[in-house]
Each structure stands twice: as structure tokens, then as C-alpha cells.
Design an enzyme around this catalytic site. Sequence first.
Site, mmCIF file in Angstrom:
data_model
loop_
_atom_site.group_PDB
_atom_site.id
_atom_site.type_symbol
_atom_site.label_atom_id
_atom_site.label_comp_id
_atom_site.label_asym_id
_atom_site.label_seq_id
_atom_site.Cartn_x
_atom_site.Cartn_y
_atom_site.Cartn_z
ATOM 1 N N SER A 69 5.516 8.364 9.402
ATOM 2 C CA SER A 69 5.698 9.251 10.547
ATOM 3 C C SER A 69 5.498 8.484 11.862
ATOM 4 O O SER A 69 4.862 7.427 11.894
ATOM 5 C CB SER A 69 4.718 10.416 10.454
ATOM 6 O OG SER A 69 3.411 9.911 10.359
ATOM 7 N N LYS A 119 0.886 -1.169 0.000
ATOM 8 C CA LYS A 119 0.000 0.000 0.000
ATOM 9 C C LYS A 119 0.922 1.216 0.000
ATOM 10 O O LYS A 119 1.383 1.672 1.047
ATOM 11 C CB LYS A 119 -0.886 -0.038 1.256
ATOM 12 C CG LYS A 119 -2.213 0.688 1.139
ATOM 13 C CD LYS A 119 -2.075 2.166 0.901
ATOM 14 C CE LYS A 119 -1.546 2.936 2.080
ATOM 15 N NZ LYS A 119 -1.167 4.340 1.726
ATOM 16 N N GLU A 165 10.413 17.023 14.176
ATOM 17 C CA GLU A 165 10.828 16.741 12.803
ATOM 18 C C GLU A 165 10.167 17.768 11.883
ATOM 19 O O GLU A 165 8.956 17.991 11.975
ATOM 20 C CB GLU A 165 10.359 15.333 12.405
ATOM 21 C CG GLU A 165 10.777 14.971 10.994
ATOM 22 C CD GLU A 165 10.360 13.550 10.612
ATOM 23 O OE1 GLU A 165 9.195 13.197 10.828
ATOM 24 O OE2 GLU A 165 11.208 12.813 10.074
ATOM 25 N N CYS A 190 14.141 10.678 6.234
ATOM 26 C CA CYS A 190 14.171 10.336 7.654
ATOM 27 C C CYS A 190 15.596 10.384 8.185
ATOM 28 O O CYS A 190 15.807 10.394 9.381
ATOM 29 C CB CYS A 190 13.575 8.959 7.879
ATOM 30 S SG CYS A 190 14.594 7.664 7.216
#
Length: 493
Positions: free
Chosen positions: A227, A174, A384, A282
Site C-alpha cells: 500500500s 519477507k 483505493e 493494484c
Amino acid sequence: MPNLCAHFIGGEAVPAVATGATPVFNPSRGEVIAQAPAGGPAEVQKAVEAARKALPAWAETPAVERARILFRYKGLLEGQFENLARLVTREHGKTLDEARGDVRRGIEVVELACGIPSLIMGQALGNVARGIDGQLSLEPVGVCAGITPFNFPAMVPMWMYPLAIACGNAFVLKPSPKVPLTAVRLAEIALEAGLPAGVLNVVHGGREAVDALLVHPDVAAISFVGSTAVAKHIYETGTAHGKRVQAAGGAKNFMIVMPDADLEAATTAIMGAAFGCAGQRCMAGSVAAPVGRAAEPLLKRLSKAATDLKVGPTDEDESAGMGPLIDPLARERVLRCLESGSREGAQLVQDGRAVPLTQQTDGFFVGPSIFDRVRQEMQLAREEIFGPVLSVMRAESLGDAIAWANQSRYGNGAVIFTQDGGAARQFARDIRCGMVGVNVGVPAPMALFPFSGWNQSFFGDLHVQGTEGIRFYTRSKVVLSRWQYDGRRALGW
Ligand code: NAD
């Protein structure tokens, strides 16, 4: 109205039912180039059924035959390398060079998966007790699902399905609805390589599709990258439904610069780490912590390099060194962060809002920004940002800088630039995160190693990639066999 992407189920394009969709942009132009349909339980059911149907024959296929298909896959991917990179650039906006890196890192996982006959070998001990032999084998876990973020349209899906299918599992991917096109192309090429229909399926959608996968009784394992808030939700829901889960989350990565560092090399590495992929990584180095007298000369160099960095559309112009953000919302988020950083008292020494573009378009651009005198309590130091914003935190000592990094709730990467082996060693020992760089700006491990986030950067036990990936996609079976032989035995040496 741009095309509604089809799902890829059982080796075929399955047209989507038009019940809502996410626009897929060419972020360099701000144009909608496709629509990702909002798949839900019905589409997930179809994909899981296709995977279940393909599973028994695939799991029974000898590892050497599975490897042969993966070798063919690797060959086809090489043939399509440039087209894939261009597709990544088109739907993501990263530069073509960055897109090539995205595809290359993914292919490296396929290369690792080609070694599956050796990787999946078990263990045996003859005569584990008198007349009894023990044999451990690594068996597929069943139907596995992968849920991926937008920022690496090729690499992150390929962290998952090549190893999963190499181990004899079937897979439902997905992808992020922001970048669905690369994922489907990767699955089509796998079919061309001879992967049986149904072994690799792609379902589009967002939360509804994910939640259907998380509770589906026929899904045995879930790999997630995205996330932290979603990673936690995936881990908690997936494990509550009896699945094994590996869920990688967000990050805040510190880069410490010692006064003895080679500042030219450190500047180049920090620029790449902070602004590569427009900061949407990331492993983005989002905080630079110069120690002592390193601060002034480092800032001077960084400001110059940021001024020299060409920002613009990446789809036609290869001269741009940095592309746009993924969508208008991401752009707004970064602009808000620039405002709030200044409000909190940090000094904006390089303002990405004022950057001239190589070509004027309606793309989602913000140039590289640098805040100086960022303090530990500011959001800039803690949250972040996932955009091209570098925070500089001036430290008095290496110990202070390490302590700041260790206070982060995340734990993906951290880096030191130094020529002092003792400082590097102390840093590597004391830093609390899973991927550590010494004079390396982005210490993202290659396919052979696990992608080793700690703390809130990872939920689960076994990370993606490397031998941990193989362990995640297999379960062990131990067979104890007792056989007696009643005839005469030759026991001499
Ligand atoms: P995201 O969490 O918004 O989305 C990731 C995936 O989860 C997508 O497929 C999305 O459709 C799905 N999703 C989103 N919200 C959901 C919800 N509420 N419930 C269920 N599914 C949901 O992440 P993103 O914006 O696509 O990617 C950026 C994030 O990914 C950053 O935080 C970045 O640090 C992280 N990331 C981490 C790694 C790593 O290895 N740790 C690697 C790449 C990206």
C-alpha cells in the site's frame, strides 16, 4: 492449532519461536490453515547472515552458470505449476484460473532471468584515451530484501528475487503474513534446482521484521510492493539508511469508454479488470468513465454481467468466477465502503451484499457491486478500495474523463476503449500514469517491461521487472586500464 510456518534460512526450515502470529486463512471457507510467525530482528539477523555468507561465492559464479540453475528452476516450476496454483488459491482465495495467471506471470520473470548473461553484459571502449581502455561492468549490489503484499502470492515475490539472484545478489524475502505458504514453496523449489543454500531466504513477519530489514547495515537494496502509506515509509526509511529502494504502492485506475467503443468487448474487459481477484489488484479497474451516450448501454451490460458472475468458494468448485476477499477485515472494509458510498450520494445499482453464493460457506465473500453517478469529490472516486466495487463516473467529454483520472494522487494504470485512433492517441499522450491500455482492460506489462507506476503509486527511480529490474539489482563499475607496449607495432589497414 494450525501449524506455525517455519522460516526458510540458509537452505533449511528454521522453526519459528512462538511469539505471536498472523492467522493464514483459506478465505473460501473462513478456516485458519496455518499461522505466520511474527519474525523480528533476531530472525532477520539470521537470514541476512545466511545471505552474506552465501554472497561471495554466488557473486563469483559465472553468469552462464547462474543461468543454468535458473533454467532448471524454470523447469521445476513448470512441473509444479498446478500444485503452486492450487496453493495460491488455497491461501489467497482467487480462482484457480487467476492463480494460474499469478504463477505464470512469475515464471515469465524467471524466463527473463535465464537470459542473464546477455542482460548483464557491460560496455567497453578501447582506446578511450591514448593507451587507455575503458570497460563498464554491472556488478551485484549485495544482500537485497523483498517485502511483498498478499494479493499476488507468487507473481510479486517473483518480480524480485529471480532477477536479483540472476544478477549475483543474495536475497531475503519477507512475504505477506497473510500468504506465507507459496513464498516458502518457491524458495524450496529454488534449492531443489541447485541454488546454493543462503542465496534465497524467507523470513516471516510484519512490521517488526520489515523495520529490522530497513535499518540493517548489511542490506544494500530493498524492493517493496504494497500500500502507498507503507511504500512511502519504506522508501523514506530505507533511503535514509543508505539503501537503494524501489517501492510500489496503491492505485486508482480509470477506464474510459468512448461512445464508439465495442461495448461487448469493453464490458468483458471491464468486468475482468474490476472484479478479477475480487478487485484485489493494484491494476484493478475501479472507475469506469463512459463518455456521452456510452453510459446507459454500458451500465446495462455491466449490471447483467455482474448478475451473471458466479461467486463462491474457489478451492473445490471451479465454476466460481469470483472468489472471496482475503480476510474478515478486508470484507468489513468493503462493506463499510458500500455504506459510505451510498451516504455520499452515489447510486448503488448492483449490491454485492445480496449475491447468492455457489455454495454456502463461512468464507469472506462480497459479490460484485456497482455505483453509478459517482462524482469527483466522493471517496469512491479517490480512494483505493481493493475490493469488488466499480464506480461509474459519467463524463461529457474525453477531456473531462482524462482530467478526472489525472487528478488522482496515484498513477498506476488507465485504459481507453474506443475505435477512434485519434482519441486513443490523445488519451495515451495526455494521461498521467505509467501503464496505459488501449482496448486492453488490465495493461499490466509482461516481465520484459518495467511495472511503471507514477506519482504515489511508486517511490524510487527504477521499477521492478524488465531492464529497470536488472539496473536496480546491479551497480556499474568502470575500469580504465593503461597498458604500454614498447615493441614494433603494425598500424597499417
Ligand atoms: P500492505 O502495505 O498492508 O503490506 C505489504 C507488505 O508490507 C507486507 O509484507 C506487510 O507485512 C508489510 N507491512 C504492512 N504494514 C507495514 C508497516 N506499517 N510497516 C512495515 N511493513 C508493513 O499491503 P497489502 O494489503 O498486503 O497489499 C495490498 C496493497 O498493495 C494495495 O494497496 C495494492 O494496490 C498494493 N499493490 C501494489 C502493487 C504495485 O505494483 N503498485 C502490486 C500489488 C499490490
